[in-house]
Design a protein around this motif. Structure first.
Motif, PDB file in Angstrom:
ATOM      1  N   ILE A 101       0.847  -1.194   0.000  1.00 53.33           N
ATOM      2  CA  ILE A 101       0.000   0.000   0.000  1.00 53.33           C
ATOM      3  C   ILE A 101       0.883   1.245   0.000  1.00 53.33           C
ATOM      4  O   ILE A 101       1.575   1.520   0.982  1.00 53.33           O
ATOM      5  CB  ILE A 101      -0.923   0.027   1.249  1.00 53.33           C
ATOM      6  N   GLU A 102       0.856   1.964  -1.117  1.00 57.37           N
ATOM      7  CA  GLU A 102       1.642   3.203  -1.258  1.00 57.37           C
ATOM      8  C   GLU A 102       0.707   4.396  -1.395  1.00 57.37           C
ATOM      9  O   GLU A 102      -0.370   4.285  -1.992  1.00 57.37           O
ATOM     10  CB  GLU A 102       2.527   3.117  -2.513  1.00 57.37           C
ATOM     11  N   ASP A 103       1.135   5.537  -0.854  1.00 60.51           N
ATOM     12  CA  ASP A 103       0.385   6.777  -1.075  1.00 60.51           C
ATOM     13  C   ASP A 103       0.535   7.219  -2.523  1.00 60.51           C
ATOM     14  O   ASP A 103      -0.413   7.576  -3.197  1.00 60.51           O
ATOM     15  CB  ASP A 103       0.863   7.887  -0.115  1.00 60.51           C
ATOM     16  N   ILE A 104       1.800   7.161  -3.004  1.00 60.77           N
ATOM     17  CA  ILE A 104       2.087   7.648  -4.354  1.00 60.77           C
ATOM     18  C   ILE A 104       3.301   6.919  -4.918  1.00 60.77           C
ATOM     19  O   ILE A 104       4.250   6.647  -4.189  1.00 60.77           O
ATOM     20  CB  ILE A 104       2.293   9.185  -4.347  1.00 60.77           C
ATOM     21  N   VAL A 105       3.242   6.573  -6.199  1.00 61.94           N
ATOM     22  CA  VAL A 105       4.429   6.081  -6.890  1.00 61.94           C
ATOM     23  C   VAL A 105       4.871   7.185  -7.830  1.00 61.94           C
ATOM     24  O   VAL A 105       4.118   7.634  -8.694  1.00 61.94           O
ATOM     25  CB  VAL A 105       4.185   4.762  -7.647  1.00 61.94           C
ATOM     26  N   ASP A 106       6.109   7.628  -7.627  1.00 63.36           N
ATOM     27  CA  ASP A 106       6.691   8.749  -8.372  1.00 63.36           C
ATOM     28  C   ASP A 106       7.756   8.163  -9.306  1.00 63.36           C
ATOM     29  O   ASP A 106       7.423   7.611 -10.351  1.00 63.36           O
ATOM     30  CB  ASP A 106       7.238   9.726  -7.323  1.00 63.36           C
ATOM     31  N   THR A 107       9.042   8.193  -8.936  1.00 65.43           N
ATOM     32  CA  THR A 107      10.083   7.608  -9.797  1.00 65.43           C
ATOM     33  C   THR A 107      10.048   6.079  -9.781  1.00 65.43           C
ATOM     34  O   THR A 107      10.477   5.431 -10.732  1.00 65.43           O
ATOM     35  CB  THR A 107      11.483   8.044  -9.324  1.00 65.43           C
ATOM     36  N   GLY A 108       9.579   5.511  -8.665  1.00 63.02           N
ATOM     37  CA  GLY A 108       9.564   4.054  -8.527  1.00 63.02           C
ATOM     38  C   GLY A 108      10.772   3.509  -7.774  1.00 63.02           C
ATOM     39  O   GLY A 108      10.867   2.309  -7.547  1.00 63.02           O
ATOM     40  N   HIS A 109      11.693   4.387  -7.357  1.00 60.81           N
ATOM     41  CA  HIS A 109      12.874   3.926  -6.607  1.00 60.81           C
ATOM     42  C   HIS A 109      12.477   3.203  -5.321  1.00 60.81           C
ATOM     43  O   HIS A 109      13.035   2.168  -4.979  1.00 60.81           O
ATOM     44  CB  HIS A 109      13.800   5.102  -6.249  1.00 60.81           C
ATOM     45  N   THR A 110      11.515   3.778  -4.616  1.00 60.36           N
ATOM     46  CA  THR A 110      11.064   3.190  -3.358  1.00 60.36           C
ATOM     47  C   THR A 110      10.489   1.791  -3.606  1.00 60.36           C
ATOM     48  O   THR A 110      10.792   0.841  -2.883  1.00 60.36           O
ATOM     49  CB  THR A 110       9.984   4.084  -2.703  1.00 60.36           C
ATOM     50  N   LEU A 111       9.686   1.703  -4.652  1.00 55.98           N
ATOM     51  CA  LEU A 111       9.039   0.446  -5.003  1.00 55.98           C
ATOM     52  C   LEU A 111      10.069  -0.634  -5.330  1.00 55.98           C
ATOM     53  O   LEU A 111       9.965  -1.776  -4.883  1.00 55.98           O
ATOM     54  CB  LEU A 111       8.147   0.702  -6.223  1.00 55.98           C
ATOM     55  N   GLU A 112      11.096  -0.246  -6.098  1.00 56.09           N
ATOM     56  CA  GLU A 112      12.131  -1.198  -6.495  1.00 56.09           C
ATOM     57  C   GLU A 112      12.891  -1.716  -5.272  1.00 56.09           C
ATOM     58  O   GLU A 112      13.126  -2.918  -5.135  1.00 56.09           O
ATOM     59  CB  GLU A 112      13.103  -0.514  -7.462  1.00 56.09           C
ATOM     60  N   HIS A 113      13.228  -0.803  -4.384  1.00 57.33           N
ATOM     61  CA  HIS A 113      13.924  -1.149  -3.139  1.00 57.33           C
ATOM     62  C   HIS A 113      13.085  -2.144  -2.331  1.00 57.33           C
ATOM     63  O   HIS A 113      13.572  -3.164  -1.862  1.00 57.33           O
ATOM     64  CB  HIS A 113      14.144   0.153  -2.343  1.00 57.33           C
ATOM     65  N   LEU A 114      11.813  -1.848  -2.239  1.00 57.29           N
ATOM     66  CA  LEU A 114      10.890  -2.686  -1.469  1.00 57.29           C
ATOM     67  C   LEU A 114      10.722  -4.072  -2.097  1.00 57.29           C
ATOM     68  O   LEU A 114      10.741  -5.081  -1.389  1.00 57.29           O
ATOM     69  CB  LEU A 114       9.524  -1.980  -1.418  1.00 57.29           C
ATOM     70  N   MET A 115      10.584  -4.113  -3.423  1.00 53.59           N
ATOM     71  CA  MET A 115      10.385  -5.391  -4.110  1.00 53.59           C
ATOM     72  C   MET A 115      11.581  -6.323  -3.885  1.00 53.59           C
ATOM     73  O   MET A 115      11.405  -7.517  -3.683  1.00 53.59           O
ATOM     74  CB  MET A 115      10.178  -5.170  -5.618  1.00 53.59           C
ATOM     75  N   LYS A 116      12.794  -5.750  -3.917  1.00 54.08           N
ATOM     76  CA  LYS A 116      14.004  -6.548  -3.666  1.00 54.08           C
ATOM     77  C   LYS A 116      13.949  -7.143  -2.261  1.00 54.08           C
ATOM     78  O   LYS A 116      14.240  -8.317  -2.050  1.00 54.08           O
ATOM     79  CB  LYS A 116      15.255  -5.684  -3.813  1.00 54.08           C
ATOM     80  N   MET A 117      13.563  -6.292  -1.314  1.00 50.43           N
ATOM     81  CA  MET A 117      13.498  -6.708   0.084  1.00 50.43           C
ATOM     82  C   MET A 117      12.461  -7.826   0.269  1.00 50.43           C
ATOM     83  O   MET A 117      12.704  -8.800   0.981  1.00 50.43           O
ATOM     84  CB  MET A 117      13.089  -5.454   0.879  1.00 50.43           C
ATOM     85  N   LEU A 118      11.328  -7.707  -0.402  1.00 51.77           N
ATOM     86  CA  LEU A 118      10.250  -8.687  -0.249  1.00 51.77           C
ATOM     87  C   LEU A 118      10.559  -9.983  -0.985  1.00 51.77           C
ATOM     88  O   LEU A 118      10.317 -11.070  -0.459  1.00 51.77           O
ATOM     89  CB  LEU A 118       8.919  -8.106  -0.752  1.00 51.77           C
ATOM     90  N   ASP A 119      11.086  -9.856  -2.203  1.00 53.41           N
ATOM     91  CA  ASP A 119      11.388 -11.042  -3.022  1.00 53.41           C
ATOM     92  C   ASP A 119      12.296 -12.042  -2.306  1.00 53.41           C
ATOM     93  O   ASP A 119      12.128 -13.249  -2.440  1.00 53.41           O
ATOM     94  CB  ASP A 119      12.042 -10.621  -4.353  1.00 53.41           C
ATOM     95  N   GLU A 120      13.256 -11.506  -1.541  1.00 52.87           N
ATOM     96  CA  GLU A 120      14.195 -12.363  -0.803  1.00 52.87           C
ATOM     97  C   GLU A 120      13.471 -13.325   0.135  1.00 52.87           C
ATOM     98  O   GLU A 120      13.978 -14.372   0.479  1.00 52.87           O
ATOM     99  CB  GLU A 120      15.140 -11.491   0.047  1.00 52.87           C
ATOM    100  N   GLN A 121      12.274 -12.950   0.556  1.00 47.72           N
ATOM    101  CA  GLN A 121      11.540 -13.741   1.551  1.00 47.72           C
ATOM    102  C   GLN A 121      10.496 -14.661   0.927  1.00 47.72           C
ATOM    103  O   GLN A 121       9.656 -15.212   1.633  1.00 47.72           O
ATOM    104  CB  GLN A 121      10.877 -12.797   2.546  1.00 47.72           C
ATOM    105  N   GLN A 122      10.523 -14.762  -0.386  1.00 46.22           N
ATOM    106  CA  GLN A 122       9.692 -15.697  -1.143  1.00 46.22           C
ATOM    107  C   GLN A 122       8.189 -15.675  -0.839  1.00 46.22           C
ATOM    108  O   GLN A 122       7.617 -16.695  -0.469  1.00 46.22           O
ATOM    109  CB  GLN A 122      10.219 -17.123  -0.934  1.00 46.22           C
ATOM    110  N   PRO A 123       7.562 -14.523  -1.001  1.00 43.63           N
ATOM    111  CA  PRO A 123       6.100 -14.516  -0.903  1.00 43.63           C
ATOM    112  C   PRO A 123       5.500 -15.222  -2.122  1.00 43.63           C
ATOM    113  O   PRO A 123       6.189 -15.397  -3.133  1.00 43.63           O
ATOM    114  CB  PRO A 123       5.759 -13.027  -0.924  1.00 43.63           C
TER     115      PRO A 123
END
Ligand code: IMP
Ligand code: MG
Length: 177
Positions: A101-123
């Protein structure tokens, strides 16, 4: 209020509260329909998303959980590429359906950082749900599954979004003039 002043900058009304709520109802309707049987974990990205998350969560009718992470990338009125994790993930997300849940996606840097962090945990699956999206500022290819309102490339405040920490308490969204 048609205009507000926050610190050294003036902002004019851009998205009234009623329009925000209509967009959230539509998002909730889709989520309730498409995530039946998934028992998703909604992962709220602090600080900006707290108001959106609270309003959205009240409209969800499927069994679901909520948790929070705190990331930081903004300084003043522009995004930086350096995304810091201020509060990390405390949940076991292996095999879960996650809805970011994001307020806003702008450049997407935050999203990319988060996806890397989440992917490691195999959802099992990660969906992205953002209230606001600036398509002309977006630099990444990560698919955004649920978008409330697309907006131009203006700096905005209100409804959880801030300018240098201030303006989050405004019920409407304002853009810089
Ligand atoms: P990104 O990493 O550039 O996609 O930026 C994402 C984060 O920056 C969002 O989660 C917001 O917290 C913040 N942000 C982006 N655009 C704005 C804006 O116009 N006003 C206030 N905060 C913003
Ligand atoms: Mg944010």
């Amino acid at each position: 209020m048609e205009t507000v002043t926050i610190k050294d900058k003036m902002f004019s009304l851009s998205i009234p509260a009623a329009e925000i709520q209509t967009a959230i109802s539509k998002l909730a309707e889709k989520l309730n329909h498409e995530l039946v049987g998934k028992d998703p974990l909604f992962l709220v990205i602090l600080n900006g998303s707290f108001m959106f998350a609270a309003d959205l969560f009240k409209m969800l009718t499927i069994p679901c959980e909520v948790s929070f992470v705190k990331l930081s990338s903004y300084r003043g009125t522009s995004s930086t590429e350096v995304v810091k994790t201020m509060i990390g993930l405390s949940d076991d997300i292996k095999g879960r359906t996650i809805v970011v849940i994001e307020d806003i996606v702008d450049t997407g840097h935050t999203l990319e950082h988060l996806m890397k962090m989440l992917d490691e945990q195999q959802p099992a699956d990660i969906k992205i749900c953002t209230l606001l999206f600036k398509p002309n500022a977006y630099l990444k290819c990560i698919r955004i599954d649920y978008v409330g309102i697309e907006i131009p490339n203006d700096f905005i405040v209100g409804y959880g979004l801030d300018y240098d920490g201030f303006g989050r308490n405004l019920a409407d969204i304002y853009k810089i003039v």
